[in-house]
Design a protein around this motif. Sequence first.
Motif, PDB file in Angstrom:
ATOM      1  N   GLN A 158       5.323   3.126  14.085  1.00 24.57           N
ATOM      2  CA  GLN A 158       4.369   3.978  13.393  1.00 24.57           C
ATOM      3  C   GLN A 158       4.333   3.618  11.905  1.00 24.57           C
ATOM      4  OE1 GLN A 158       5.372   8.082  13.862  1.00 24.57           O
ATOM      5  NE2 GLN A 158       3.360   8.779  13.190  1.00 24.57           N
ATOM      6  N   ARG A 159       3.146   3.613  11.356  1.00 31.92           N
ATOM      7  CA  ARG A 159       2.991   3.400   9.916  1.00 31.92           C
ATOM      8  C   ARG A 159       2.943   4.773   9.245  1.00 31.92           C
ATOM      9  NH1 ARG A 159      -2.148   0.541   7.198  1.00 31.92           N
ATOM     10  NH2 ARG A 159      -3.066   2.515   7.826  1.00 31.92           N
ATOM     11  N   VAL A 160       3.820   4.981   8.285  1.00 28.98           N
ATOM     12  CA  VAL A 160       3.858   6.280   7.570  1.00 28.98           C
ATOM     13  C   VAL A 160       3.644   6.064   6.080  1.00 28.98           C
ATOM     14  CG1 VAL A 160       5.296   7.420   9.270  1.00 28.98           C
ATOM     15  CG2 VAL A 160       6.369   6.196   7.373  1.00 28.98           C
TER      16      VAL A 160
ATOM     17  N   GLY B  54       0.803  -1.217   0.000  1.00 27.10           N
ATOM     18  CA  GLY B  54       0.000   0.000   0.000  1.00 27.10           C
ATOM     19  C   GLY B  54       0.833   1.263   0.000  1.00 27.10           C
ATOM     20  N   GLY B  55       2.150   1.114  -0.093  1.00 28.92           N
ATOM     21  CA  GLY B  55       3.023   2.275  -0.087  1.00 28.92           C
ATOM     22  C   GLY B  55       3.398   2.760   1.299  1.00 28.92           C
TER      23      GLY B  55
END
Length: 160
Positions: free
Chosen positions: A158-160, A65-66
């Motif tokens: 953290q998802r960035v 998903g990038g």
Amino acid sequence: VDVLRGDDDLMGAEALFGRLSDALARARESNELSEAEYVDIVYPTWFRSLDDVRAPFDSVFTGRGGHQLVLAEAVTAVLPDPFAGLLAAGRVDDYAARQAGFLRAFLEPSFAAALSRSRSDDERMRMLDGIWRRTAELIAADPHAVAPAYRLAAVRIQRV
């Protein structure tokens, strides 16, 4: 949150685990545990250093998903002995029972799996009860020497 292995390769509860090792060795010496069972008993734990915790985030991986996962924060702390109040109140047997019970809570399934299938369920339970009772007795014999101070790592991913 996970137990952390410090720069000295210690995690803060070695003496507590040492009493358990002593209890297992005594069960082997008295032939309660066979040699094969003794060898097959494992502690399903691995303690990472702070560098080990950080390592997966050294290189950037981008998901389908990038998105990327980044280590946003890594904090270390020492967790004092959660049962110290019992020891301070002179309740040595309760203290020892709680420490042994803590170990039992996460180790018993792997210990039970190492016991011979030729043993009945009742026999396996009696064997394990004896190991935990003996562990508590060894802790009670010198409780101040086993008081753990767990080293911990708390991380925020953290998802960035």
